[in-house]
Scaffold this active site. Structure first.
Site, PDB file in Angstrom:
ATOM      1  N   CYS A 154       0.838  -1.205   0.000  1.00  0.00           N
ATOM      2  CA  CYS A 154       0.000   0.000   0.000  1.00  0.00           C
ATOM      3  C   CYS A 154       0.872   1.253   0.000  1.00  0.00           C
ATOM      4  CB  CYS A 154      -0.926  -0.024   1.218  1.00  0.00           C
ATOM      5  SG  CYS A 154      -1.985   1.424   1.318  1.00  0.00           S
ATOM      6  N   CYS A 210      -0.564   4.124   2.106  1.00  0.00           N
ATOM      7  CA  CYS A 210      -0.385   3.991   3.563  1.00  0.00           C
ATOM      8  C   CYS A 210       1.069   4.252   3.957  1.00  0.00           C
ATOM      9  CB  CYS A 210      -0.744   2.588   4.054  1.00  0.00           C
ATOM     10  SG  CYS A 210      -2.174   1.868   3.282  1.00  0.00           S
ATOM     11  N   ASP A 211       2.012   3.741   3.159  1.00  0.00           N
ATOM     12  CA  ASP A 211       3.412   3.705   3.628  1.00  0.00           C
ATOM     13  C   ASP A 211       4.366   4.607   2.848  1.00  0.00           C
ATOM     14  OD1 ASP A 211       2.630   1.819   5.476  1.00  0.00           O
ATOM     15  OD2 ASP A 211       3.010   0.139   4.128  1.00  0.00           O
TER      16      ASP A 211
END
Ligand code: NAP
Length: 314
Positions: A134, A137-138
């Site tokens: 992701c 997200c990261d």
């Protein structure tokens, strides 16, 4: 006596939310059960540019709009409910979660799909330590770092572009020399100076001590192995359907996707499947939403027929 819903929708992504909207507007009492929060996979998409009516919208904003829309109706939402068992074959279907049992006259399966794994040494053991599925997200953890994205579809190319916002350098590694991503995305990737293409190549191993440090790559054209220093790797090599709960009940195609007809009906009476989990030729937010609309209308027809049959029999 426990309540029997007209329809329970398993999964609260775009396909599930659209199913719920159409069921509710047909006057059915319905519920959505999701193992996590409502929204589904697109919550993690950086930007969506092909949902009609929005030139560009962040994935989570679009999902928020979907949820706000269905909140205008009396649709029950059961979030963070871990589903343990489903019984689809009986006339009244049953869904057992960790803490509850839910019953319904019909079911719409909208459980979506999850990222496929590379299945190579160093992958699973380094999730969260340099391996991520992701970018949204990261990505911010990789400011001024060097990362690799694996894959040649829309997801890989879109997320590689997204990662250039943070990373110093993004290697895009693809097993062939032609991408399957939309032409417009391919063009942007080619024009982005931070992205370097590594084609005809597969990642064979992820090497890490405390964190990911390098990857072993095989160039399949010249059959040569090399090592590349990176700090993060993002595999985007496609999706596999979330179907574990339904094995031995609905029919699947050879790739494991649920087989439906054009009305979203599965092989079981009163059970429908929509979105990424079914054998659809296109997995997009717009097609997921369209599947949901069809299933919602079909469920209401099915329940009407069921009612008439029961009336005739009594
Ligand atoms: P995809 O289109 O199936 O592409 C997967 C890519 O990974 C392909 O290029 C494939 O290579 C490669 N691949 C597969 N297995 C591999 C392996 N074991 N090792 C190395 N490479 C491997 O998957 P996706 O990009 O995740 O997209 C999934 C679906 O979501 C698609 O239908 C896509 O259009 C859709 N999507 C929609 C949006 C949107 O609506 N905005 C955004 C992203 C994705 P080959 O090309 O050689 O097969």
């Amino acid at each position: 006596m426990e309540k029997i819903f007209d329809c329970i929708i398993l999964g609260g992504g775009p396909a599930g939310l659209s199913s719920a909207l159409y069921c509710a507007r047909a006057g059915l009492n319905c519920a959505i059960i999701d193992t996590s929060a409502i929204g589904g996979t697109p919550v993690n998409y950086c930007e969506i540019e092909n949902y009609l009516g929005f030139d560009k919208i962040k994935g989570f904003e679009l999902c928020e709009k979907f949820e706000n829309h269905i909140d205008n109706f009396n649709i029950k939402k059961f979030e963070y409910e871990e589903i343990k068992e489903v019984n689809l074959k009986s006339e009244i279907k049953e869904i057992k979660t960790l803490n509850n049992t839910y019953s319904a006259k019909s079911i719409i399966i909208a459980t979506g799909a999850k990222p496929k794994k590379l299945n190579i040494k160093g992958e699973i053991e380094n999730i969260g330590r340099g391996v991520s599925y992701c970018a949204v997200c990261d990505g911010a953890f990789y400011k001024d770092k060097t990362v690799a994205v694996v894959g040649g579809g829309n997801s890989a190319l879109e997320e590689a572009l997204y990662l250039t916002r943070f990373a110093r350098k993004v290697y895009l590694i693809h097993r062939r020399n032609a991408f399957r991503a939309d032409e417009i995305i391919q063009q942007r990737v080619k024009e982005n100076k931070k992205i370097e293409l590594i084609l005809n190549s597969t990642v064979e191993e992820i090497i890490a001590k405390d964190k990911v440090e390098e990857i072993k790559i095989l160039n399949n054209k010249i059959n040569k192995t090399s090592f590349l220093k990176i700090e993060g790797i993002f595999p985007y090599i496609g999706l596999e359907p979330n179907i574990e709960l339904f094995s031995n009940q609905v029919n699947f195609d050879k790739f494991g996707f649920i087989i439906t007809d054009c009305t979203m009906k599965t092989n079981i009476e009163g059970v429908y499947a929509v979105g990424d989990v079914r054998n659809t030729p296109l997995r997009q937010v717009i097609t997921a939403v369209s599947d949901g609309a069809i299933a919602g209308v079909e469920v209401s027809k099915y329940l009407l027929n069921l009612k008439e049959t029961i009336k005739k029999q009594s």
